[in-house]
Design a protein around this motif. Sequence first.
Motif, PDB file in Angstrom:
ATOM      1  N   LEU A  71      38.042  45.116  49.708  1.00  0.00           N
ATOM      2  CA  LEU A  71      38.303  46.571  49.373  1.00  0.00           C
ATOM      3  C   LEU A  71      38.007  46.725  47.737  1.00  0.00           C
ATOM      4  N   LYS A  72      37.656  48.162  47.708  1.00  0.00           N
ATOM      5  CA  LYS A  72      37.342  48.437  46.238  1.00  0.00           C
ATOM      6  C   LYS A  72      38.155  49.889  46.218  1.00  0.00           C
ATOM      7  N   MET A  73      38.283  50.146  44.687  1.00  0.00           N
ATOM      8  CA  MET A  73      38.958  50.816  44.203  1.00  0.00           C
ATOM      9  C   MET A  73      38.678  51.313  42.785  1.00  0.00           C
ATOM     10  N   GLU A  74      38.794  52.549  42.078  1.00  0.00           N
ATOM     11  CA  GLU A  74      38.778  52.764  40.668  1.00  0.00           C
ATOM     12  C   GLU A  74      39.988  53.132  40.209  1.00  0.00           C
ATOM     13  N   ALA A  75      40.341  52.518  38.873  1.00  0.00           N
ATOM     14  CA  ALA A  75      41.516  52.670  38.264  1.00  0.00           C
ATOM     15  C   ALA A  75      41.396  53.549  36.821  1.00  0.00           C
TER      16      ALA A  75
ATOM     17  N   GLY B 296      51.611  47.098  49.025  1.00  0.00           N
ATOM     18  CA  GLY B 296      52.617  47.560  47.803  1.00  0.00           C
ATOM     19  C   GLY B 296      51.844  47.481  46.314  1.00  0.00           C
ATOM     20  N   THR B 297      52.735  48.175  45.345  1.00  0.00           N
ATOM     21  CA  THR B 297      52.179  48.337  43.958  1.00  0.00           C
ATOM     22  C   THR B 297      52.364  46.823  43.296  1.00  0.00           C
ATOM     23  N   VAL B 298      51.299  46.491  42.520  1.00  0.00           N
ATOM     24  CA  VAL B 298      51.065  45.327  41.787  1.00  0.00           C
ATOM     25  C   VAL B 298      50.569  45.790  40.330  1.00  0.00           C
ATOM     26  N   GLN B 299      51.065  44.784  39.506  1.00  0.00           N
ATOM     27  CA  GLN B 299      50.806  44.875  38.173  1.00  0.00           C
ATOM     28  C   GLN B 299      49.318  44.157  37.905  1.00  0.00           C
TER      29      GLN B 299
ATOM     30  N   PRO C   2      48.055  50.799  43.086  1.00  0.00           N
ATOM     31  CA  PRO C   2      48.536  50.516  44.616  1.00  0.00           C
ATOM     32  C   PRO C   2      47.619  49.715  45.575  1.00  0.00           C
ATOM     33  N   THR C   3      48.150  49.077  46.396  1.00  0.00           N
ATOM     34  CA  THR C   3      47.402  48.157  47.342  1.00  0.00           C
ATOM     35  C   THR C   3      48.151  48.081  48.690  1.00  0.00           C
ATOM     36  N   PRO C   4      47.366  47.784  49.891  1.00  0.00           N
ATOM     37  CA  PRO C   4      47.697  47.961  51.145  1.00  0.00           C
ATOM     38  C   PRO C   4      49.206  47.638  51.389  1.00  0.00           C
TER      39      PRO C   4
END
Length: 383
Positions: free
Chosen positions: A288-292, A312-315, A308-310
């Motif tokens: 999976l890819k995303m921009e932050a 749950g949210t992680v740091q 956010p990830t599928p």
Amino acid sequence: MAKDLYAVLGVKKDAAADVIKKTYRKLARKFHPDVNPGNKEAEEKFKDISDAYDVLSDPEKRKIYDEFGVDGLRSGFDPEQERQYRQWQQSAAYNQGQAFGGGGAGGGGFRYTGFEDVFGDLFGGGSRSAQSTARGPQKGRDVESNLDIDFLTAVQGGSTRVSMQTTQNCATCDGLGVVSTDGENVCKTCNGTGQTKVGRGPLNFSQTCSECAGTGRVGAPCSDCGGVGKRASMSTLDVNIPAGVNNGSKIRLAGKGEPGVNGGPPGDLYIVIHVAPHPLFERDGDTLKMEAPITVSEALKGAKIAVPTPTGTVQLKVPAGAKSGQKLRLKGKGAPNLKTKTLGDLYVTIRVLAPVTTDPKAIEAAEVLDQFYQGDVRKNFHL
């Protein structure tokens, strides 16, 4: 999706694909639940525009929607079958007259002609005469149906209940297409085999019985199915979606296809998965890819940001001196592999955002930062 999908996105019916894509992205950013936490109205708006984009961004789905409207979007809808059915409705009276008019050379028996051919194409079974060459029980035809699911359901798995158009043997005539008029409907010409012998001596061979058109049965055409032996009906099925499915994945439902012939087992139903796009995630296999987005100060001094990830949210730890375009990996936060069940990775691309402002203090601070650039930032910016 009972709404006008073009109106949902606010585009014209003849809007180009790039216009639809650009409009969707703008609306998705505005109404995404992560941007509007707890806002139910924004959540519903986001769902509507996602559903609309899923249809209008796909040339084939858009074509079907333009032709059939929302009816064409339901699970199991077969556009070609619907076109043929409409064509048959217009010509049913004529075809029925042709089909039940005469019994051929054998006299006044019942046989199929043009009417059967129309339904042979409609249900994928061919004409009765073609089917009669294979005597005994035959497995029903396998069927494919499309199912649209959202991105996270594809990654996480789940279950859904779908209603779809299926084909069943007519209960009145038990799939034969004819009903007995005298208590006996076995064809006396071929003794129910559907085949008659032709020729004499060593050169004899079999051919389709002209009296019953190879069905082995004679009688009056069934009024419930029009002599076809099959009827279209709506079925409700529960579909379990395994985690990790992707566009084009197929889910097999054994025995849910078309009914068998002469007591044969039914075929299978294959659900073809179509995954709606997601405004944050892109998928490449199990990755999976995303921009932050991060601020200038976070890029300079480093930071921990919520991602956010599928699952749950992680740091995510952003290192000091991070550059825009830099990729950071979150191991095991991607999509599961369908075969091995191993989780892929999530790659986060950092985007350093400058504040949008004309405040003199911000401009002054930016000018102070300019002195820390090492040389001309555009020294290699030429042909």
